[in-house]
Write a protein that holds these residues in place. Structure first.
Motif, PDB file in Angstrom:
ATOM      1  N   LYS A 177       0.859  -1.173   0.000  1.00  0.00           N
ATOM      2  CA  LYS A 177       0.000   0.000   0.000  1.00  0.00           C
ATOM      3  C   LYS A 177       0.905   1.236   0.000  1.00  0.00           C
ATOM      4  N   GLU A 178       1.019   1.869  -1.176  1.00  0.00           N
ATOM      5  CA  GLU A 178       1.996   2.948  -1.326  1.00  0.00           C
ATOM      6  C   GLU A 178       1.742   4.095  -0.351  1.00  0.00           C
ATOM      7  N   ARG A 224       3.489   9.504 -12.922  1.00  0.00           N
ATOM      8  CA  ARG A 224       3.329   8.836 -11.623  1.00  0.00           C
ATOM      9  C   ARG A 224       2.932   7.368 -11.844  1.00  0.00           C
ATOM     10  N   VAL A 225       3.579   6.480 -11.080  1.00  0.00           N
ATOM     11  CA  VAL A 225       3.330   5.047 -11.176  1.00  0.00           C
ATOM     12  C   VAL A 225       3.090   4.509  -9.770  1.00  0.00           C
ATOM     13  N   ASN A 226       1.934   3.920  -9.557  1.00  0.00           N
ATOM     14  CA  ASN A 226       1.577   3.356  -8.243  1.00  0.00           C
ATOM     15  C   ASN A 226       1.648   4.395  -7.131  1.00  0.00           C
ATOM     16  N   ILE A 227       1.212   5.588  -7.445  1.00  0.00           N
ATOM     17  CA  ILE A 227       1.103   6.651  -6.447  1.00  0.00           C
ATOM     18  C   ILE A 227      -0.031   7.561  -6.899  1.00  0.00           C
ATOM     19  N   SER A 228      -0.920   7.902  -5.984  1.00  0.00           N
ATOM     20  CA  SER A 228      -2.080   8.718  -6.342  1.00  0.00           C
ATOM     21  C   SER A 228      -1.662  10.162  -6.608  1.00  0.00           C
ATOM     22  N   ASP A 229      -2.495  10.877  -7.333  1.00  0.00           N
ATOM     23  CA  ASP A 229      -2.214  12.283  -7.637  1.00  0.00           C
ATOM     24  C   ASP A 229      -2.195  13.103  -6.352  1.00  0.00           C
ATOM     25  N   GLU A 230      -3.107  12.792  -5.440  1.00  0.00           N
ATOM     26  CA  GLU A 230      -3.177  13.506  -4.174  1.00  0.00           C
ATOM     27  C   GLU A 230      -1.915  13.278  -3.353  1.00  0.00           C
ATOM     28  N   VAL A 286      12.071  14.842 -17.918  1.00  0.00           N
ATOM     29  CA  VAL A 286      10.938  14.015 -17.485  1.00  0.00           C
ATOM     30  C   VAL A 286      11.304  13.339 -16.175  1.00  0.00           C
ATOM     31  N   LEU A 287      10.345  13.286 -15.253  1.00  0.00           N
ATOM     32  CA  LEU A 287      10.524  12.595 -13.975  1.00  0.00           C
ATOM     33  C   LEU A 287       9.468  11.505 -13.851  1.00  0.00           C
ATOM     34  N   VAL A 288       9.918  10.285 -13.603  1.00  0.00           N
ATOM     35  CA  VAL A 288       9.006   9.157 -13.383  1.00  0.00           C
ATOM     36  C   VAL A 288       9.088   8.788 -11.910  1.00  0.00           C
ATOM     37  N   ILE A 289       7.949   8.846 -11.209  1.00  0.00           N
ATOM     38  CA  ILE A 289       7.903   8.616  -9.766  1.00  0.00           C
ATOM     39  C   ILE A 289       7.126   7.339  -9.472  1.00  0.00           C
ATOM     40  N   PHE A 290       7.784   6.399  -8.820  1.00  0.00           N
ATOM     41  CA  PHE A 290       7.154   5.141  -8.404  1.00  0.00           C
ATOM     42  C   PHE A 290       6.881   5.181  -6.905  1.00  0.00           C
TER      43      PHE A 290
END
Length: 752
Positions: free
Chosen positions: A387-388, A418-424, A462-466
């Motif tokens: 649960k991220e 964003r990957v496996n993380i909500s916008d909020e 570009v930033l990719v956030i997991f």
């Protein structure tokens, strides 16, 4: 049926019906050109000394003409000797002869009775009678069975046949063709099928049958039927059908064995005449229909006194043996090449877990991040999920993650994925990091939207956030999609926590995400935490298997405990508690002296999912020879312990003795690969594991033994595999004990 060799003859036994009883019939087959009555006489003596109940003796000389065979037997010593043994048994001596039918189109095999005429002091040759088909089948079965033609896979192994079907049993007809006289017997019987027309070519499905093709030609020439030899070649079974080309009536095709009859049908569709296709052996598979031209049906039947049970074939895409992680032995040429396999034991010790791994696992446990997957989804078969939001709520993890964002967010940012993380949650992290201005002009999207983006300006950042990088396939998919969007850009990948099965997989991931047109460090990859976790259950999730079994039990037995358990497994796709069957008095729980987590604040907050995740990590590291994700392999050592055709990797039974907490035993049973619990491959390990389970059974009666439910379930669902006698012993002993209805049902579900 019995089989043996005399000094000169192939000796096969069968049975034939004589009125209300069955009598033994012996076949003496000869390939010696110096065939003589004296030789037969000595062999008949040996027959009756070993099998006094023999009633009829059949003699066959496939490579000699009828006249040559009769002349050799005219002196009568063999017939005289046989008469003294079979008098009173209504038996006789017969010479099997190959001739042409009255219409001149077919070969006929008959049995000519031989009697001793005292008045003329010579052998009298009677009128030939038809030879019983069941008698011939019995002889061919004896030849097949005595030479171990039915090959059963070793424990933990199954076969892929040339038809691409999977099975644990294989027919090897070549075992029955190990002598010229055996080939001669087959050839004589095969000629009855193919007719008198001299062939232009002979095809065989496997190379060993070439000896039969040559025998076929030699027998036909010896009887003055075919004038010359013809070309013969092997086409390599199913894989070589296209090499044959169009077939005609001038072609004879010999098929070694079949359990489906499909190869013979395919050959007929290529133009071969049905009567010119001969199959040596057939053993019925599921829904199989026997093809024409079978010499011996090996399938047991009520009217037979011999035979095997039907064989089980499985499609490659739905093979239960594959699902149980049985090794798959490929067909190499004409046989499966197997060697004696060694066992290597998987052990878990204190040194298996590094201090970093213990710290990460304790952090994840303390924030309640772990959940066990009870039902897998397509494309996501990991045993646990994170649960991220819980992970990023942990103070130290959040702080380290923010530090990585500050250091490795490229500027000026054009796109954030964003990957496996909500916008909020992401915007909350940006705010805590004080990066609002850096992200102000960046477009924030979900990773599924990357493929719909227009190309960015050259050099864009570009930033990719997991939140959690648990699926390497997912990460690679994002990387591949970005390559069409970014032109000479600056891309950074930042993960709060990364899962990898072993160090090599972790290094491969870093290499893939970092490599670009400028080499290794074209892009950046950083993670705040990393931990070894298996990538998936494969095709075997123990909770899905449990639900399937409980559904079967519930169809015939109503029990409240079973109903409650089925409901939980049906409605919940993941869980932190209640994932294991309870012990005798309470749910399974870890004790305070658990060394693989920090329990200084007590164990009340440690859920079953947390303990299961710890064991998953331990097994991952143990398979990598106690190497954590940042460790390189030792030269000469394997990078990972996995089973192969040359060795099994098994979870050491010592683990179930060393770790006395019932929850740990349950975790190892659920977390291990099915192949690692395949103790049936080793008698000693199977016995040791059986003793451990029987101890739990005894302990249950003494109000302990809380691991027993999970152990019975593991055996009943075939995750834990023991030798037949050990499995049956556990079943019988469990049914003697007054167990609750659910456990009693599990014991009954253990196969006999």
């Amino acid at each position: 049926m019995n089989f043996g060799h005399t000094t000169r003859a192939l000796w096969l036994r069968s049975r034939q019906r004589e009125g209300q009883f069955e009598a033994e019939a012996c076949l003496l087959a000869y390939d010696d050109e110096s065939f003589s009555d004296i030789a037969v006489s000595g062999d008949i003596k040996a027959v009756f000394e070993k099998r006094a109940s023999t009633a009829n003796v059949f003699i066959v000389t496939p490579f000699l003409s009828i006249e040559e065979s009769r002349n050799a037997l005219r002196s009568g010593h063999a017939v005289q000797r046989a008469a003294s043994y079979i008098s009173g048994k209504s038996g006789n001596v017969y010479l099997i002869e190959l001739s042409i039918s009255e219409n001149g189109e077919n070969f006929v095999v008959g049995a000519c009775p031989l009697t001793w005429d005292v008045a003329s002091d010579e052998v009298s040759f009677g009128r030939s009678v038809s030879l019983s088909a069941s008698l011939c089948e019995g002889w061919l079965f004896d030849l097949f069975d005595a030479n171990e033609g039915l090959v059963t896979a070793p424990a933990g192994v199954h076969f892929r046949k040339s038809s691409f079907k999977h099975t644990d049993t294989f027919l090897r007809s070549a075992n029955a063709l190990t002598s010229s006289v055996a080939c001669g017997v087959f050839a004589m019987l095969a000629l009855v099928n193919v007719g008198c027309l001299s062939p232009k070519r002979i095809f065989v499905d496997t190379a060993p049958l070439l000896s039969l093709a040559f025998a076929l030609m030699r027998v036909a020439r010896a009887h003055g039927m075919w004038k010359s030899d013809v070309p013969a070649r092997s086409f390599g079974s199913y894989g070589g059908l296209k090499k044959i080309g169009r077939l005609s009536e001038g072609d004879i095709v010999l098929v070694s064995a079949t359990t489906s009859g499909s190869l013979a049908k395919d050959i007929e569709r290529m133009g071969a005449k049905p009567h010119r296709v001969v199959t040596l052996y057939f053993l019925k598979g599921h829904d199989a229909v026997a093809p024409n031209g079978i010499l011996c049906d090996l399938t047991i039947a009520p009217e037979k006194s011999f035979g095997y049970q039907p064989i089980l074939n499985f499609p490659a895409n739905d093979c239960p043996l594959c699902k149980q992680e049985y090794l798959l032995a490929e067909l190499e040429g004409d046989q499966f090449l197997l060697q004696q396999r060694q066992q290597r034991l998987l052990r878990v010790m204190k040194k298996t877990q590094s201090s970093d791994a213990r710290k990460v696992l304790t952090e994840l446990q303390s924030c309640g991040a772990f959940e066990v997957i009870l039902r897998t989804e397509v494309g996501h078969r990991a045993p646990v999920q994170i649960k991220e939001g819980k992970v990023l709520s942990h103070g130290e993890i959040r702080s380290d993650f923010i530090r990585l964002l500050r250091r490795h967010s490229p500027q000026p940012l054009a796109l954030v994925v964003r990957v496996n993380i909500s916008d909020e949650e992401l915007r909350s992290i940006i705010e805590d990091a004080g990066l609002e201005l850096a992200f102000a002009n960046a477009k924030i999207i979900d990773w599924l939207e990357v493929g719909n983006q227009n190309p960015l300006a050259k050099g864009a950042a570009v930033l990719v956030i997991f939140g959690c990088l648990s699926s390497h396939t997912q990460a690679r998919s994002v990387n591949a999609s970005l390559r069409a969007v970014v032109d000479d850009g600056n891309v950074s990948y930042v993960s709060a926590i990364t899962f990898a099965t072993n160090p090599e997989q972790y290094q491969d991931l870093k290499m893939f995400l970092s490599y670009g047109e400028r080499g290794l460090e074209t892009f950046t990859f950083r993670d705040a935490r990393r931990i070894a976790m298996p990538g998936g259950f494969g095709s075997n999730n123990s909770w899905e298997a449990e639900l399937d079994l409980l559904d079967q039990i519930a169809a015939s037995q109503q029990d409240p405990d079973i109903s409650v358990r089925r409901e939980m497994l049906s409605l919940q796709s993941s869980a932190r508690e209640g994932i294991f069957l309870p012990g005798k008095n309470a749910p399974l729980k870890i004790q305070r002296d658990f060394v693989y987590l920090d329990t200084s604040l007590g164990v009340d907050g440690i859920a079953q999912a947390d303990v299961f995740s710890v064991v998953l990590n331990l097994l991952c590291v143990a398979r990598s020879l106690d190497r954590e994700l940042l460790t390189k392999a030792t030269p000469g050592e394997p990078t990972e312990l996995i089973q192969s055709l040359y060795g099994h990797v098994l979870l050491s039974p010592d683990i179930f003795e060393k770790y006395n907490d019932a929850i740990l035993k349950a975790c190892f049973l659920r977390a291990a690969r099915p192949s690692e619990l395949m103790y049936e491959v080793d008698e000693g390990l199977s016995t040791q594991m059986t003793e451990i389970i029987l101890f739990e059974l005894t302990a249950w009666e003494a109000a302990t033994g809380d691991a027993l439910p999970e152990m019975l379930l593991a055996i009943a669902t075939n995750r834990l595999r023991l030798r037949d006698m050990d499995r049956i012993k556990i079943r019988e002993e469990a049914l003697k004990v007054q167990l609750p209805p659910m456990l009693n049902a599990l014991a009954k579900s253990i196969s006999k």
